[in-house]
Motif scaffolding. Structure first.
Motif, short mmCIF file in Angstrom:
data_model
loop_
_atom_site.label_atom_id
_atom_site.label_comp_id
_atom_site.label_asym_id
_atom_site.label_seq_id
_atom_site.Cartn_x
_atom_site.Cartn_y
_atom_site.Cartn_z
N ILE A 135 -89.47 19.90 -50.74
CA ILE A 135 -91.30 20.37 -50.34
C ILE A 135 -91.37 21.77 -50.75
O ILE A 135 -92.84 21.99 -51.06
N HIS A 136 -91.38 22.26 -49.50
CA HIS A 136 -91.61 23.84 -48.29
C HIS A 136 -91.27 24.62 -50.54
O HIS A 136 -92.07 25.20 -51.12
N GLY A 137 -89.54 24.42 -50.84
CA GLY A 137 -89.82 24.93 -52.14
C GLY A 137 -90.45 25.14 -53.51
O GLY A 137 -91.21 26.22 -54.20
N PHE A 138 -91.24 23.80 -53.78
CA PHE A 138 -92.28 23.85 -54.23
C PHE A 138 -93.40 24.28 -53.76
O PHE A 138 -94.51 24.31 -55.43
N ILE A 139 -94.08 23.81 -52.60
CA ILE A 139 -95.20 24.96 -52.68
C ILE A 139 -95.19 26.68 -53.01
O ILE A 139 -95.82 27.06 -53.73
N VAL A 140 -93.62 26.96 -52.47
CA VAL A 140 -93.61 28.63 -52.33
C VAL A 140 -93.49 28.20 -54.09
O VAL A 140 -93.89 29.81 -54.84
N LEU A 141 -92.68 27.60 -55.04
CA LEU A 141 -93.21 28.12 -56.39
C LEU A 141 -94.46 28.05 -57.36
O LEU A 141 -93.98 29.11 -58.11
N LYS A 142 -94.81 27.48 -56.53
CA LYS A 142 -96.47 26.56 -57.63
C LYS A 142 -97.50 27.82 -57.10
O LYS A 142 -98.91 27.67 -57.92
N THR A 143 -97.35 29.03 -55.34
CA THR A 143 -98.71 29.29 -55.07
C THR A 143 -98.33 30.65 -55.14
O THR A 143 -99.07 31.33 -54.33
N TRP B 172 -84.97 30.48 -58.88
CA TRP B 172 -84.56 28.60 -58.04
C TRP B 172 -83.88 29.26 -56.66
O TRP B 172 -84.06 27.99 -56.31
N ALA B 173 -83.64 30.05 -56.64
CA ALA B 173 -82.95 30.06 -54.65
C ALA B 173 -84.03 29.29 -54.04
O ALA B 173 -83.65 29.02 -52.91
N VAL B 174 -84.98 29.47 -54.09
CA VAL B 174 -85.86 28.95 -53.54
C VAL B 174 -85.87 27.61 -52.65
O VAL B 174 -85.85 26.97 -51.61
N PHE B 175 -84.52 26.95 -53.51
CA PHE B 175 -84.19 25.84 -53.25
C PHE B 175 -83.11 26.06 -52.22
O PHE B 175 -82.57 24.68 -52.17
N ILE B 176 -82.61 26.50 -52.58
CA ILE B 176 -81.17 26.81 -51.40
C ILE B 176 -81.18 25.74 -50.38
O ILE B 176 -79.98 25.30 -49.58
N SER B 177 -82.31 26.02 -49.46
CA SER B 177 -81.73 25.44 -48.08
C SER B 177 -81.91 24.15 -48.27
O SER B 177 -81.09 23.04 -47.46
N ALA B 178 -82.51 23.34 -49.64
CA ALA B 178 -82.78 22.15 -49.74
C ALA B 178 -81.48 21.55 -50.02
O ALA B 178 -81.16 20.41 -49.67
N ILE B 179 -80.81 22.54 -50.54
CA ILE B 179 -79.27 22.24 -51.37
C ILE B 179 -78.15 22.14 -49.66
O ILE B 179 -77.85 21.43 -50.49
N VAL B 180 -78.45 23.12 -49.17
CA VAL B 180 -77.29 23.09 -47.99
C VAL B 180 -77.53 21.94 -47.07
O VAL B 180 -76.81 21.03 -46.60
#
Length: 145
Positions: free
Chosen positions: A59-67, A22-30
């Motif tokens: 969106i970037h986080g979701f793309i990384v998560l799904k691809t 889930w850390a792929v979303f840290i930049s979004a949270i920041v």
């Protein structure tokens, strides 16, 4: 059906699949924090710009998560990353030179990191934000022998 499952050979089985942390979303949270501060301080310009950045990072986080996919099978390591431009790796165990893990301090605390698979002939592919990367590497090394 993902990339890994659609590229299995006859008699090949998936032993383990890496999960994206889930850390792929840290930049979004920041980025969301100054947007909230802007809303509280009634600074519409700051909140609008930061909220736009938040949406882009989300969106970037979701793309990384799904691809991104990385798996160990009974015959090889298979990996794929990317949505529009794609990078894949399919290495039989005898062609793997090394598997390394890189973790930042935050990565060690939250248990995520980057796995780099290197094959003979200079093939190297890295996968970021892998959950429990050391456990995944150890499982791959057990299989490689």
């Amino acid at each position: 059906m993902g990339y890994v499952e659609s590229n299995l050979l006859n008699g090949e089985n998936v032993i383990a699949k890496a999960k994206i942390h889930w850390a792929v979303f840290i930049s979004a949270i920041v980025i969301l924090i100054p947007a909230i501060v802007g809303i509280i301080n009634k600074d519409d310009r700051l909140s609008f710009i930061c909220f736009g950045g938040f949406i882009a990072a989300l969106i970037h986080g979701f793309i990384v998560l799904k691809t991104n996919e990385l798996a160990i099978t009974n015959q090889r390591i298979i990996g794929k990353k990317g949505l529009i431009s794609r990078e894949t790796v399919e290495l039989k165990y005898e062609k793997i030179e090394s598997i390394s893990v890189a973790q930042s301090i935050l990565g060690r605390i939250l248990k995520f990191g980057t796995i780099v698979v290197r094959g003979t002939g200079g093939t190297a592919v890295s996968f970021q934000f892998v959950a429990n990367p050391v456990a995944f590497k150890n499982k791959a090394m057990e299989k490689i022998g």
